[in-house]
Design a protein around this motif. Structure first.
Motif, PDB file in Angstrom:
ATOM      1  N   GLY A 246     -23.357  -1.735  -8.293  1.00  0.00           N
ATOM      2  CA  GLY A 246     -24.235  -1.437  -9.427  1.00  0.00           C
ATOM      3  C   GLY A 246     -23.458  -1.255 -10.712  1.00  0.00           C
ATOM      4  O   GLY A 246     -23.856  -1.751 -11.777  1.00  0.00           O
ATOM      5  N   PHE A 247     -22.301  -0.563 -10.620  1.00  0.00           N
ATOM      6  CA  PHE A 247     -21.449  -0.409 -11.800  1.00  0.00           C
ATOM      7  C   PHE A 247     -20.960  -1.762 -12.301  1.00  0.00           C
ATOM      8  O   PHE A 247     -20.870  -1.997 -13.508  1.00  0.00           O
ATOM      9  N   LEU A 248     -20.652  -2.655 -11.360  1.00  0.00           N
ATOM     10  CA  LEU A 248     -20.083  -3.947 -11.720  1.00  0.00           C
ATOM     11  C   LEU A 248     -21.125  -4.874 -12.353  1.00  0.00           C
ATOM     12  O   LEU A 248     -20.827  -5.603 -13.313  1.00  0.00           O
ATOM     13  N   LEU A 249     -22.344  -4.845 -11.809  1.00  0.00           N
ATOM     14  CA  LEU A 249     -23.386  -5.758 -12.288  1.00  0.00           C
ATOM     15  C   LEU A 249     -24.163  -5.213 -13.485  1.00  0.00           C
ATOM     16  O   LEU A 249     -24.915  -5.968 -14.110  1.00  0.00           O
ATOM     17  N   ALA A 250     -23.991  -3.917 -13.779  1.00  0.00           N
ATOM     18  CA  ALA A 250     -24.745  -3.323 -14.888  1.00  0.00           C
ATOM     19  C   ALA A 250     -24.491  -4.026 -16.222  1.00  0.00           C
ATOM     20  O   ALA A 250     -25.441  -4.320 -16.953  1.00  0.00           O
ATOM     21  N   PRO A 251     -23.224  -4.332 -16.596  1.00  0.00           N
ATOM     22  CA  PRO A 251     -23.031  -5.035 -17.880  1.00  0.00           C
ATOM     23  C   PRO A 251     -23.674  -6.411 -17.911  1.00  0.00           C
ATOM     24  O   PRO A 251     -24.171  -6.850 -18.946  1.00  0.00           O
ATOM     25  N   LEU A 252     -23.685  -7.109 -16.744  1.00  0.00           N
ATOM     26  CA  LEU A 252     -24.267  -8.451 -16.711  1.00  0.00           C
ATOM     27  C   LEU A 252     -25.768  -8.412 -16.969  1.00  0.00           C
ATOM     28  O   LEU A 252     -26.315  -9.321 -17.593  1.00  0.00           O
ATOM     29  N   ARG A 253     -26.430  -7.350 -16.506  1.00  0.00           N
ATOM     30  CA  ARG A 253     -27.882  -7.257 -16.694  1.00  0.00           C
ATOM     31  C   ARG A 253     -28.261  -7.093 -18.157  1.00  0.00           C
ATOM     32  O   ARG A 253     -29.387  -7.403 -18.547  1.00  0.00           O
ATOM     33  N   GLN A 254     -27.338  -6.582 -18.954  1.00  0.00           N
ATOM     34  CA  GLN A 254     -27.643  -6.341 -20.368  1.00  0.00           C
ATOM     35  C   GLN A 254     -27.448  -7.587 -21.231  1.00  0.00           C
ATOM     36  O   GLN A 254     -27.806  -7.587 -22.402  1.00  0.00           O
ATOM     37  N   VAL A 255     -26.836  -8.628 -20.658  1.00  0.00           N
ATOM     38  CA  VAL A 255     -26.592  -9.852 -21.424  1.00  0.00           C
ATOM     39  C   VAL A 255     -27.895 -10.641 -21.509  1.00  0.00           C
ATOM     40  O   VAL A 255     -28.481 -11.019 -20.494  1.00  0.00           O
ATOM     41  N   LYS A 256     -28.361 -10.919 -22.719  1.00  0.00           N
ATOM     42  CA  LYS A 256     -29.621 -11.633 -22.925  1.00  0.00           C
ATOM     43  C   LYS A 256     -29.418 -13.139 -23.145  1.00  0.00           C
ATOM     44  O   LYS A 256     -30.375 -13.905 -23.058  1.00  0.00           O
ATOM     45  N   ALA A 257     -28.188 -13.552 -23.447  1.00  0.00           N
ATOM     46  CA  ALA A 257     -27.952 -14.948 -23.811  1.00  0.00           C
ATOM     47  C   ALA A 257     -27.890 -15.880 -22.598  1.00  0.00           C
ATOM     48  O   ALA A 257     -27.870 -17.093 -22.755  1.00  0.00           O
TER      49      ALA A 257
ATOM     50  N   ASP B 156     -27.953 -15.375 -11.754  1.00  0.00           N
ATOM     51  CA  ASP B 156     -27.916 -15.286 -10.301  1.00  0.00           C
ATOM     52  C   ASP B 156     -26.624 -15.872  -9.745  1.00  0.00           C
ATOM     53  O   ASP B 156     -25.978 -15.263  -8.877  1.00  0.00           O
ATOM     54  N   TYR B 157     -26.230 -17.047 -10.230  1.00  0.00           N
ATOM     55  CA  TYR B 157     -24.989 -17.665  -9.747  1.00  0.00           C
ATOM     56  C   TYR B 157     -23.770 -16.823 -10.125  1.00  0.00           C
ATOM     57  O   TYR B 157     -22.831 -16.652  -9.324  1.00  0.00           O
ATOM     58  N   LEU B 158     -23.777 -16.284 -11.346  1.00  0.00           N
ATOM     59  CA  LEU B 158     -22.665 -15.442 -11.772  1.00  0.00           C
ATOM     60  C   LEU B 158     -22.609 -14.157 -10.953  1.00  0.00           C
ATOM     61  O   LEU B 158     -21.517 -13.688 -10.581  1.00  0.00           O
ATOM     62  N   SER B 159     -23.766 -13.604 -10.646  1.00  0.00           N
ATOM     63  CA  SER B 159     -23.811 -12.386  -9.818  1.00  0.00           C
ATOM     64  C   SER B 159     -23.252 -12.647  -8.430  1.00  0.00           C
ATOM     65  O   SER B 159     -22.470 -11.850  -7.895  1.00  0.00           O
ATOM     66  N   LEU B 160     -23.645 -13.772  -7.822  1.00  0.00           N
ATOM     67  CA  LEU B 160     -23.148 -14.109  -6.493  1.00  0.00           C
ATOM     68  C   LEU B 160     -21.641 -14.308  -6.504  1.00  0.00           C
ATOM     69  O   LEU B 160     -20.937 -13.885  -5.582  1.00  0.00           O
ATOM     70  N   THR B 161     -21.129 -14.952  -7.559  1.00  0.00           N
ATOM     71  CA  THR B 161     -19.675 -15.140  -7.669  1.00  0.00           C
ATOM     72  C   THR B 161     -18.954 -13.802  -7.780  1.00  0.00           C
ATOM     73  O   THR B 161     -17.919 -13.572  -7.121  1.00  0.00           O
ATOM     74  N   MET B 162     -19.486 -12.904  -8.595  1.00  0.00           N
ATOM     75  CA  MET B 162     -18.881 -11.585  -8.749  1.00  0.00           C
ATOM     76  C   MET B 162     -18.946 -10.786  -7.453  1.00  0.00           C
ATOM     77  O   MET B 162     -17.984 -10.104  -7.078  1.00  0.00           O
ATOM     78  N   LEU B 163     -20.080 -10.878  -6.749  1.00  0.00           N
ATOM     79  CA  LEU B 163     -20.214 -10.164  -5.483  1.00  0.00           C
ATOM     80  C   LEU B 163     -19.200 -10.662  -4.458  1.00  0.00           C
ATOM     81  O   LEU B 163     -18.547  -9.865  -3.771  1.00  0.00           O
ATOM     82  N   PHE B 164     -19.069 -11.980  -4.350  1.00  0.00           N
ATOM     83  CA  PHE B 164     -18.146 -12.553  -3.377  1.00  0.00           C
ATOM     84  C   PHE B 164     -16.697 -12.181  -3.721  1.00  0.00           C
ATOM     85  O   PHE B 164     -15.918 -11.799  -2.838  1.00  0.00           O
ATOM     86  N   SER B 165     -16.338 -12.269  -4.988  1.00  0.00           N
ATOM     87  CA  SER B 165     -14.972 -11.939  -5.406  1.00  0.00           C
ATOM     88  C   SER B 165     -14.675 -10.459  -5.173  1.00  0.00           C
ATOM     89  O   SER B 165     -13.599 -10.098  -4.672  1.00  0.00           O
TER      90      SER B 165
END
Length: 842
Positions: free
Chosen positions: A256-267, A274-283
């Protein structure tokens, strides 16, 4: 009518297949860990599983296939607990050459040695500690070093190494260090993958150590990667008591800490996110070693996304069961604390937060940022329109902030309620203030996690590509991480200990533990039933009834008149308790206070030491006292009268290991009084029920001896003749032969005691025949651990037997020693062998 009733009785009840399979898998796993009646219980469980599945409307073929899969899942447990475990005693009893292949490699972190898992050719698994560069998966190792059974819990509330390894199916361990003989390498595809992930984890640890200072790197590595080898014992202790220990063992919260900044990106559009989240989760999963919390959180995110895309109905309970079942592909997870803490916290959050927010009237969907607000009426005037828009945005921001704060409080509250039971028994207490501290700690923890991963995946490659550009960015990054770590550490320190709200399980007693568990259960029922006031009324009635029962039966016999000799390794630690007065004599080496003494105090319900006596300044006696002073757990310190004055002018080798000045300096900073005692002084507590007579140091003799011999803290040790009720004990610290001779000349028959704490860990240069002849002990206790001095010496053991000593109790063999003093007898037992009891009659 009868036919209709029979038809209704035959109707099946729909069940959740995932829940049934998950429950059955757990049952199969735990059945194979039992030492008795495994086959009958297994047959009964299979019958219950088939009956429930059939009654629930599941297909017979599905049931048979599921049963086969569940049995296959439990096969590794069956192998280790039923087949290989029987070989352990025979293997550990002989020092013979052995050979095995490493299956799980060691990770090179901040500690010098790594730990790998090896499969012996003869079958059992072994935990191997040694050089991480050599402990690679696929390497075949031969050695003649004796394999040992891991040590069990040696003190009340202490760490249980045997239970930790047992949860992984490991019953043997060995320390090889540099003595590794790699005979051959047989790497498989799986071994290559495991070595790759271990190297990546090691490189991540090395990056933090290289770019951050030593005070920051340990905590940053623990929070981002879950590698706790770099945190100090004090940091581990304060994080545990403040309720923040989960932050230094990677869990779903870190995702949750890791994905929180990504959720705030509107661009970025949703698909790209979703693809970026999966990449971050796997890494993140790779560099953190796919720990249980991370694996469970990743699976839940993937399953939720998959069910939404396929438009599948998957309720929260089934989702938890499916993720729990998938994690049991490694069945040993079910035996580990992290699995249950992660599962319990997740269940509490997913099932408890929505009704709690609804009960509080928070108009916010859990897991969503959509806030429900009534629109503002806007006039045609442009200035008024701009003002109204600004007010609307401000109101929306405030509502979102309030909603987020309440969501964090609800999440923390639900997770803590579910974890009350394991915290009481696995962490020896709870901290009610952790509800607030976790919310506050989430901010620096999120900064450390997101910033640390950013440094690993962005700044680390940039250092090699553009070193000139990366240097200022790296300096800014390290400064931000350091400040966040300092804030988190300060928060943990302020929320730890009795002043920070921590309540030890021993302090609240059995009645308090029962009430707390009932409270957690009833709060959960209130949220689930959404009838808080009804359940609260019933809970208060039950608590009142319980309190009346406790008051009726009373607390007779709760007064403790006890003596404990704790196992602090190669050191001394003795605790005397008479009613509510506590006297601690020595505390072992540095860090033993955090590892051994403080957990013991929490377990026994002791939050303050009335008097801490330091027999002399050597680190194996006063190191643990310094740890207790750091946590403000001591009211008063007593030291030998010759301790401080001689240290400053002493040029012997003893100065290098003497911590007297450090102890006095710390006590002065904490405003804790320090007094000095010598022969002839006396301390009396509880109207004479406990008396401490100081037999040394003798000031006159010390002055005469020091004219001819160099200063020796052992010779100037405090020796105490103690009387607790009618029981007499002689506590001799590290007394030398010269000191023993002077005691014999001075006190003669006054040295007589029922129990003798043998001097200097059983050294052959103490406990002479003349001295033992005066003491005439019935029981002797030797506080000793692994050492290269040969303690206890065979000559000393022989002299004790010749002096008529009936039993010699060694802490390295029996763990902590307990004496329970009654009016007419003393019951003596040891922590490792609780069934055996020695009696001293009055």
């Amino acid at each position: 009518m009868i036919a209709r009733l029979e038809k209704l009785s035959r109707e099946v009840r729909t069940i959740r297949p995932a829940v049934l399979l998950f429950t059955a898998a757990l049952a199969f796993i735990f059945i194979f860990t039992l030492d008795f009646c495994t086959i009958p219980i297994l047959a009964l469980l299979i019958g219950v599983f088939i009956w429930h599945g059939w009654r629930g409307g599941l297909d017979k073929c599905f049931l048979m296939v599921s049963l086969l899969v569940l049995l296959l899942i439990a096969v590794p447990i069956f192998r280790e607990f039923k087949l290989e475990r029987d070989k352990v005693k025979e293997i550990s009893s002989k020092e013979v050459p052995w050979r095995g292949r490493i299956i799980i490699p060691a990770v090179a972190d901040s500690s010098k040695w790594g730990e790998a898992v090896l499969r012996l050719d003869s079958g059992p698994l072994v935990a191997v500690r040694g050089d991480p560069q050599q402990l690679k998966a696929g390497n075949v190792i031969e050695s003649t070093t004796r394999l040992k059974i891991p040590p069990a819990q040696r003190n009340p509330g202490g760490f249980d190494r045997r239970a930790q390894l047992k949860s992984q199916g490991i019953f043997l361990e060995v320390f090889l260090g540099q003595k590794l003989q790699i005979k051959e390498q047989k790497p498989s595809l799986l071994s290559h993958w495991r070595n790759l992930t271990a190297d990546l984890q090691g490189s991540a640890c090395e990056f933090f150590q290289r770019t951050l200072d030593s005070d920051t790197a340990g905590l940053a590595t623990a929070i981002c990667l879950g590698r706790t080898g770099g945190i100090t014992p004090r940091e581990n202790y304060v994080f545990k008591e403040s309720g923040l220990i989960h932050l230094v063992s990677v869990s779903g919260a870190h995702l949750g800490f890791l994905l929180a900044p990504l959720r705030q990106v509107k661009a970025i559009n949703k698909k790209a996110k979703d693809y970026l989240s999966l990449t971050m989760l796997f890494s993140f999963g790779i560099i953190s070693g796919w720990r249980t919390g991370v694996s469970r959180a990743c699976l839940m995110i993937l399953l939720r996304k998959y069910s939404r895309r396929r438009e599948l109905a998957l309720d929260e309970i089934s989702l938890l069961a499916v993720t729990g079942l998938i994690l049991l592909i490694d069945p040993f997870r079910a035996l580990q604390r992290g699995y249950w803490l992660s599962l319990g916290a997740t269940a509490g959050i997913r099932l408890g937060v929505p009704p709690l927010l609804s009960w509080l009237g928070i108009k916010s969907d859990f897991g969503s940022n959509n806030i429900i607000m009534p629109p503002l009426a806007v006039a045609d005037n442009s200035l008024l329109q701009l003002t109204c828009k600004f007010c609307q945005k401000l109101r929306g921001a405030i509502d979102r902030l309030v909603s987020r704060v309440f969501q964090l409080l609800a999440i923390t509250c639900c997770a803590q309620i579910v974890c009350v039971f394991p915290s009481l028994y696995w962490q020896s207490g709870i901290n009610p203030l952790s509800l607030i501290s976790n919310v506050v700690a989430g901010i620096p923890a999120a900064l450390i996690t997101a910033g640390g991963i950013f440094g690993l995946f962005i700044l680390a490659p940039l250092v090699f590509i553009l070193p000139a550009v990366s240097s200022p960015l790296l300096a800014i990054w390290s400064f931000a991480i350091r400040q966040a770590v300092n804030v988190l550490r300060s928060l943990a320190v302020s929320c730890s200990g009795a002043k920070g709200g921590f309540i030890g399980s021993g302090e609240m007693g059995k009645a308090g533990q029962v009430i707390i568990l009932l409270a957690a259960l009833y709060i959960g029922l209130a949220l689930f039933m959404q009838k808080p006031f009804y359940v609260l009324r019933r809970f208060l009635e039950l608590c009142l009834l319980f309190a009346l029962l406790v008051g009726f039966f009373g607390q007779k016999g709760t007064e403790r008149n006890e003596v404990w000799f704790l196992d602090v390794g190669q050191g001394d630690c003795c605790l005397l308790q008479i009613s509510d007065k506590i006297v601690l004599i020595d505390g072992g080496e540095r860090d033993q206070g955090y590892y051994t003494v403080m957990p013991f105090l929490r377990y026994r319900g002791i939050d303050k030491i009335d008097i801490a006596i330091v027999t002399h300044g050597h680190s194996d006696h006063c190191g643990g006292i310094i740890d207790l002073l750091e946590q403000d757990m001591i009211s008063r310190v007593v030291m030998p009268n010759t301790g401080v004055e001689n240290i400053a002018t002493d040029s012997s080798d003893y100065v290098q290991q003497d911590l007297s000045m450090d102890l006095v300096r710390l006590a002065t900073q904490r405003q804790i009084p320090v007094s000095y005692r010598s022969a002839g002084d006396k301390i009396v507590l509880e109207d004479g029920l406990l008396s401490l007579d100081f037999l040394s140091p003798n000031m006159k003799q010390a002055d005469n001896i020091q004219k001819y011999l160099p200063a020796d803290p052992n010779r100037d040790s405090i020796v105490i003749h103690c009387r607790l009720l009618w029981l007499s004990l002689l506590l001799t610290a590290d007394a030398t032969l010269e000191l023993e001779d002077s005691l014999v000349l001075e006190y003669q028959e006054g040295l007589r005691a029922h129990l003798l704490k043998v001097a200097h860990h059983g050294s052959k240069y103490a406990s002479c025949d003349k001295f033992l002849g005066r003491v005439k002990p019935q029981i002797a206790v030797i506080s000793v651990g692994l050492n290269h001095f040969g303690h206890p010496a065979g000559e000393t053991l022989a002299r004790l037997e010749d002096a008529g000593c009936q039993e010699i109790l060694r802490t390295d063999q029996r763990g902590a020693v307990r004496l329970h003093v009654e009016e007419k007898r003393v019951r003596i037992s040891t922590w490792l062998d609780k069934k055996k009891v020695w009696i001293i009659q009055r």
